[in-house]
Design a protein around this motif. Structure first.
Motif, PDB file in Angstrom:
ATOM      1  N   ALA A 253       0.840  -1.214   0.000  1.00 33.71           N
ATOM      2  CA  ALA A 253       0.000   0.000   0.000  1.00 33.71           C
ATOM      3  C   ALA A 253       0.869   1.256   0.000  1.00 33.71           C
ATOM      4  O   ALA A 253       0.641   2.195  -0.780  1.00 33.71           O
ATOM      5  CB  ALA A 253      -0.915  -0.014   1.225  1.00 33.71           C
ATOM      6  N   GLU A 272       9.997   3.637   6.751  1.00 33.96           N
ATOM      7  CA  GLU A 272       9.783   2.192   6.885  1.00 33.96           C
ATOM      8  C   GLU A 272      10.599   1.683   8.068  1.00 33.96           C
ATOM      9  O   GLU A 272      11.807   1.865   8.115  1.00 33.96           O
ATOM     10  CB  GLU A 272      10.173   1.483   5.588  1.00 33.96           C
ATOM     11  N   GLN A 279       4.285  -7.306   4.760  1.00 32.13           N
ATOM     12  CA  GLN A 279       3.950  -8.737   4.854  1.00 32.13           C
ATOM     13  C   GLN A 279       4.169  -9.434   3.530  1.00 32.13           C
ATOM     14  O   GLN A 279       4.612 -10.579   3.476  1.00 32.13           O
ATOM     15  CB  GLN A 279       2.481  -8.914   5.204  1.00 32.13           C
ATOM     16  N   ASN A 288      -1.982 -14.615  -7.045  1.00 29.97           N
ATOM     17  CA  ASN A 288      -3.248 -14.027  -7.460  1.00 29.97           C
ATOM     18  C   ASN A 288      -3.135 -12.534  -7.733  1.00 29.97           C
ATOM     19  O   ASN A 288      -4.127 -11.833  -7.787  1.00 29.97           O
ATOM     20  CB  ASN A 288      -4.330 -14.294  -6.398  1.00 29.97           C
ATOM     21  N   ALA A 322       7.915   5.418  12.624  1.00 32.01           N
ATOM     22  CA  ALA A 322       7.120   6.526  13.142  1.00 32.01           C
ATOM     23  C   ALA A 322       6.731   6.128  14.559  1.00 32.01           C
ATOM     24  O   ALA A 322       6.162   5.049  14.772  1.00 32.01           O
ATOM     25  CB  ALA A 322       5.883   6.723  12.293  1.00 32.01           C
ATOM     26  N   GLN A 399       0.162 -21.254   1.122  1.00 31.80           N
ATOM     27  CA  GLN A 399       1.294 -20.978   0.228  1.00 31.80           C
ATOM     28  C   GLN A 399       2.593 -21.496   0.827  1.00 31.80           C
ATOM     29  O   GLN A 399       3.431 -22.078   0.146  1.00 31.80           O
ATOM     30  CB  GLN A 399       1.468 -19.475   0.038  1.00 31.80           C
ATOM     31  N   ASP A 538      -3.893  -2.866   4.805  1.00 35.35           N
ATOM     32  CA  ASP A 538      -4.340  -3.730   5.909  1.00 35.35           C
ATOM     33  C   ASP A 538      -4.611  -2.976   7.203  1.00 35.35           C
ATOM     34  O   ASP A 538      -5.344  -3.463   8.066  1.00 35.35           O
ATOM     35  CB  ASP A 538      -3.282  -4.809   6.182  1.00 35.35           C
ATOM     36  N   ARG A 546      -5.429  -8.109   1.110  1.00 34.40           N
ATOM     37  CA  ARG A 546      -4.800  -8.666  -0.081  1.00 34.40           C
ATOM     38  C   ARG A 546      -3.837  -7.648  -0.673  1.00 34.40           C
ATOM     39  O   ARG A 546      -4.014  -6.435  -0.515  1.00 34.40           O
ATOM     40  CB  ARG A 546      -5.859  -8.978  -1.158  1.00 34.40           C
ATOM     41  N   VAL A 547      -2.848  -8.149  -1.415  1.00 33.64           N
ATOM     42  CA  VAL A 547      -1.872  -7.266  -2.052  1.00 33.64           C
ATOM     43  C   VAL A 547      -2.567  -6.310  -3.014  1.00 33.64           C
ATOM     44  O   VAL A 547      -2.335  -5.091  -2.995  1.00 33.64           O
ATOM     45  CB  VAL A 547      -0.800  -8.095  -2.813  1.00 33.64           C
TER      46      VAL A 547
HETATM   47  C1  LIG Z   1       3.135 -14.905   4.219  1.00 35.78           C
HETATM   48  C2  LIG Z   1       2.071 -14.065   3.573  1.00 35.78           C
HETATM   49  C3  LIG Z   1       1.633 -14.385   2.295  1.00 35.78           C
HETATM   50  C4  LIG Z   1       0.651 -13.593   1.672  1.00 35.78           C
HETATM   51  N1  LIG Z   1       0.243 -13.925   0.420  1.00 35.78           N
HETATM   52  C5  LIG Z   1      -0.674 -13.168  -0.229  1.00 35.78           C
HETATM   53  C6  LIG Z   1      -1.094 -13.495  -1.566  1.00 35.78           C
HETATM   54  O1  LIG Z   1      -0.639 -14.464  -2.143  1.00 35.78           O
HETATM   55  N2  LIG Z   1      -1.964 -12.679  -2.171  1.00 35.78           N
HETATM   56  C7  LIG Z   1      -2.484 -11.575  -1.564  1.00 35.78           C
HETATM   57  O2  LIG Z   1      -3.251 -10.869  -2.205  1.00 35.78           O
HETATM   58  N3  LIG Z   1      -2.133 -11.259  -0.294  1.00 35.78           N
HETATM   59  C8  LIG Z   1      -1.247 -12.027   0.392  1.00 35.78           C
HETATM   60  N4  LIG Z   1      -0.888 -11.733   1.690  1.00 35.78           N
HETATM   61  C9  LIG Z   1      -1.493 -10.547   2.324  1.00 35.78           C
HETATM   62  C10 LIG Z   1      -0.760  -9.287   1.853  1.00 35.78           C
HETATM   63  O3  LIG Z   1       0.630  -9.486   1.949  1.00 35.78           O
HETATM   64  C11 LIG Z   1      -1.168  -8.088   2.689  1.00 35.78           C
HETATM   65  O4  LIG Z   1      -2.556  -7.911   2.545  1.00 35.78           O
HETATM   66  C12 LIG Z   1      -0.443  -6.825   2.203  1.00 35.78           C
HETATM   67  O5  LIG Z   1       0.952  -6.978   2.354  1.00 35.78           O
HETATM   68  C13 LIG Z   1      -0.904  -5.586   2.979  1.00 35.78           C
HETATM   69  O6  LIG Z   1      -0.131  -4.517   2.553  1.00 35.78           O
HETATM   70  P1  LIG Z   1       0.047  -3.189   3.436  1.00 35.78           P
HETATM   71  O7  LIG Z   1       0.996  -2.341   2.675  1.00 35.78           O
HETATM   72  O8  LIG Z   1      -1.276  -2.661   3.763  1.00 35.78           O
HETATM   73  O9  LIG Z   1       0.685  -3.641   4.813  1.00 35.78           O
HETATM   74  P2  LIG Z   1       2.008  -4.502   5.189  1.00 35.78           P
HETATM   75  O10 LIG Z   1       2.334  -5.436   4.066  1.00 35.78           O
HETATM   76  O11 LIG Z   1       1.711  -5.048   6.513  1.00 35.78           O
HETATM   77  O12 LIG Z   1       3.144  -3.395   5.266  1.00 35.78           O
HETATM   78  C14 LIG Z   1       3.218  -2.455   6.303  1.00 35.78           C
HETATM   79  C15 LIG Z   1       4.620  -1.899   6.412  1.00 35.78           C
HETATM   80  O13 LIG Z   1       4.628  -0.840   7.362  1.00 35.78           O
HETATM   81  C16 LIG Z   1       5.797  -0.939   8.179  1.00 35.78           C
HETATM   82  N5  LIG Z   1       5.508  -0.287   9.469  1.00 35.78           N
HETATM   83  C17 LIG Z   1       4.696  -0.722  10.458  1.00 35.78           C
HETATM   84  N6  LIG Z   1       4.675   0.165  11.474  1.00 35.78           N
HETATM   85  C18 LIG Z   1       5.495   1.178  11.122  1.00 35.78           C
HETATM   86  C19 LIG Z   1       5.893   2.404  11.755  1.00 35.78           C
HETATM   87  N7  LIG Z   1       5.412   2.761  12.960  1.00 35.78           N
HETATM   88  N8  LIG Z   1       6.761   3.234  11.113  1.00 35.78           N
HETATM   89  C20 LIG Z   1       7.253   2.898   9.884  1.00 35.78           C
HETATM   90  N9  LIG Z   1       6.908   1.741   9.246  1.00 35.78           N
HETATM   91  C21 LIG Z   1       6.032   0.901   9.843  1.00 35.78           C
HETATM   92  C22 LIG Z   1       6.018  -2.428   8.306  1.00 35.78           C
HETATM   93  O14 LIG Z   1       7.379  -2.723   8.646  1.00 35.78           O
HETATM   94  C23 LIG Z   1       5.638  -2.909   6.907  1.00 35.78           C
HETATM   95  O15 LIG Z   1       6.753  -2.930   6.033  1.00 35.78           O
HETATM   96  C24 LIG Z   1       0.090 -12.487   2.340  1.00 35.78           C
HETATM   97  C25 LIG Z   1       0.531 -12.169   3.648  1.00 35.78           C
HETATM   98  C26 LIG Z   1       1.522 -12.936   4.256  1.00 35.78           C
HETATM   99  C27 LIG Z   1       1.980 -12.597   5.637  1.00 35.78           C
END
Ligand SMILES: Cc1cc2nc3c(=O)[nH]c(=O)nc-3n(C[C@H](O)[C@H](O)[C@H](O)COP(=O)(O)OP(=O)(O)OC[C@H]3O[C@@H](n4cnc5c(N)ncnc54)[C@H](O)[C@@H]3O)c2cc1C
Length: 567
Positions: A253, A272, A279, A288, A322, A399, A538, A546-547
């Protein structure tokens, strides 16, 4: 710095960089005269003398060079000596991803003979990459391929000495890998030279793992922040400037918001706390996500997104969390440990979620030493030919089971529910059923972990029969969902009962009244209870985890950021 050219032996014709011999023409393309002329407008043409240093390994590389006359060489600094690894002839250019991101140069660059180069400052190179399609493609392709080659050759400025049975070693490996930083690894359990190297630096057994940074600094069990500092990951960033947009979190995101925000002309800074990818970065294969019919590793997807964001001029601070949001007045202030503040006219919060932990008393003893939260190639290597337990019934668990079953001897999946049909995609369930070395244990949970220094035994209970059994298993993958990373927001924004950030239509009149919402309009889609502060991915209440939806929300938010900035 020049040696002068009198009485020196003749310079042999330039050899292509030998480490990159496989695809030299892709990695080191030769620009034509017309392309060189287009670059010259953005830089300064200057003469160089034999031996002149144009960049020094370990220092921030401020410029790129195109050779127009003579030749220059790439020099690797290793064990106190300088090893030329290839030369560039007229029409070829220097640079790779670290130069584009304003990080430390991985090699030195030296003129081999009197000649001429065009020097292009980093900011001007970014402008060129963004505005000249043809040159932009040539440069980006070369920079990405060069980084790939450097990693493949283990050609970094960093040596990690540690043990695969140590959680800190695994943390550091993952940090470097997820930041795309090349490193050499010496395994204390297998490599006889590793102990000699530690003795040379007077490192005791309690101080491992050790990171030798640029052959000089010896970091004993360093934190991610110390590694980022030693490698100059954040050196090019000016934390004092008020940004149009600060994005917190570089998961899918946050990276999507960075790509869209920077490409639409906003001054964007991403914070970051660990490494880009979130995740998704710990996923062995995402199958997907639109446009990747063969699947893509989370690491690959994150790496590409990061390069794209940097190409458009977004800046990133790595290993910076942060820790507080001051939201009383604008520009908003984001506190970053240790104690500094960054000001932003608009904020996108994309901090996602963290893995939920198993409720076992001694869990912390085994985290990284047998208990893992992601299944990437690093973990797969650790449990090759061993038995593996995966806890969880969601897609990430499925997975991981499929991925690990390719190298592990046997995979047990433990779920508390009666089966997988409610929580896992049908395609994964079918593959699991068809895999001879995967066994599903419904209504089962881990009740004890045991081992000396690292995990050796796992006890689980079949809740249907009440039977408890202990198994010789050294690897448990915990994939039981996640909780939002919002602890640092401290009363600034309306959250739901589980701590996810409320935004847009999810904000009630009471939420807005409690937050003293100051505007006549209601919050935009994805806007939180503070104007100009958005929540995506998320971390947002009600989001689809989801991604693709995280990426979609990150990009959509930018159109509302523009509106909020113009109010
Ligand atoms: C093992 C695994 C497999 C997956 N496989 C799939 C798949 O095949 N298909 C699919 O659609 N989805 C999949 N998902 C779900 C998908 O990865 C998540 O929905 C997606 O990564 C969410 O993205 P995001 O950017 O919202 O949050 P996140 O991916 O959780 O990223 C948040 C980021 O913010 C950083 N952060 C947190 N707090 C702070 C702070 N205070 N200051 C600075 N940085 C901070 C974290 O370190 C992290 O890098 C999977 C998840 C996992 C764990």
């Amino acid at each position: 710095m020049s040696e002068g050219s009198q009485n020196l032996p003749p310079v042999p014709p330039p050899l292509p960089p030998k480490v990159l011999a496989s695809r030299v023409e892709d990695v080191f393309p030769i620009l034509n005269e017309e392309q060189i002329a287009r670059i010259a407008v953005h830089g300064r043409t200057r003469a160089v003398g034999r031996g002149d240093l144009l960049a020094i390994a370990g220092q921030q590389a401020a410029s790129f060079f195109v050779v127009t006359k003579g030749s220059i060489e790439l020099v690797r600094e290793a064990n106190g000596s300088q090893e030329p690894i290839g030369a560039l002839a007229p029409g070829q250019f220097t640079g790779e991803l670290s130069t584009l991101a304003g990080r430390h140069a991985l090699v030195s660059i030296r003129a081999r003979e009197p000649g001429e180069v065009i020097e292009v400052r980093r900011d001007d190179m970014l402008g060129l990459v963004q505005t000249d399609n043809i040159l932009g493609d040539i440069f980006m392709r070369a920079f990405i391929l060069r980084r790939g080659e450097i990693i493949k050759q283990g050609f970094g400025d960093v040596i990690l000495v540690g043990s695969n049975y140590c959680s800190s070693t695994i943390r550091i490996k993952e940090f470097l890998t997820r930041n795309g930083h090349p490193y050499a690894y010496m395994d204390l359990d297998r490599d006889s030279g590793a102990q000699e190297l530690l003795d040379q630096f007077h490192v005791g057994p309690r101080e491992v793992p050790v990171l030798i940074c640029r052959g000089q600094a010896v970091l004993r069990n360093p934190s991610n922040a110390q590694i980022a500092e030693c490698l100059g990951f954040n050196e090019a960033v000016d934390p004092g400037r008020v940004r149009d947009l600060v994005i917190i979190g570089a998961g899918p995101a946050g990276l999507a918001a960075a790509v869209y925000g920077a490409s639409e002309g906003l001054d964007v800074l991403v914070l970051e706390s660990e490494a880009p990818g979130g995740q998704a970065g710990s996923s062995s294969k995402i199958e997907n996500y639109l446009g990747f019919p063969m699947g893509v590793t989370g690491q690959d997807l994150a790496g590409r997104a990061l390069t794209q964001a940097v190409k458009f001029g977004a800046e990133l601070m790595i290993a910076k969390s942060a820790t507080r949001l001051s939201c009383e007045k604008r520009p908003y202030q984001i506190e970053v440990d240790p104690g500094s503040r960054i000001a932003a006219r608009a904020v996108v919060i994309a901090t996602g979620a963290r893995y939920r932990k198993l409720k076992i008393d001694n869990l912390a003893r085994f985290e990284g030493a047998g208990v893992y939260y992601g299944a990437t190639a690093i973990e797969a290597q650790l449990c090759r030919d061993d038995d593996v337990v995966i806890v969880g019934g969601g897609n990430s668990a499925g997975q991981a089971a499929m991925f690990l079953s390719q190298t592990a001897k046997h995979v047990d999946i433990l779920v508390r529910s009666a089966g997988l049909s409610e929580s896992m995609s049908r395609y994964l369930i079918r593959r699991i059923e068809d895999s001879p070395n995967i066994q599903l244990h419904p209504r089962t949970e881990i009740v004890a972990l045991d081992g000396n220094g690292r995990l050796e035994r796992v006890t689980w209970r079949d809740n249907a029969s009440g039977e408890t059994t202990t198994h010789e298993v050294q690897h448990v993958f915990s994939m039981t969902g996640a909780v939002p990373s919002t602890g640092w927001i401290q009363g600034c924004l309306a959250l739901d009962e589980d701590g996810f950030i409320k935004a847009g239509a999810d904000l009630s009149a009471d939420d807005l009244a409690a937050a003293h919402w100051p505007l006549a309009r209601p919050p935009y889609l994805l806007e939180t209870s503070r104007p100009g502060v958005f929540a995506v991915g998320d971390v947002r209440c009600g989001s689809v985890k989801r991604v693709a939806s995280a990426v979609g929300e990150g990009s959509i938010a930018i159109s509302f950021v523009h509106r909020a900035l113009h109010e």
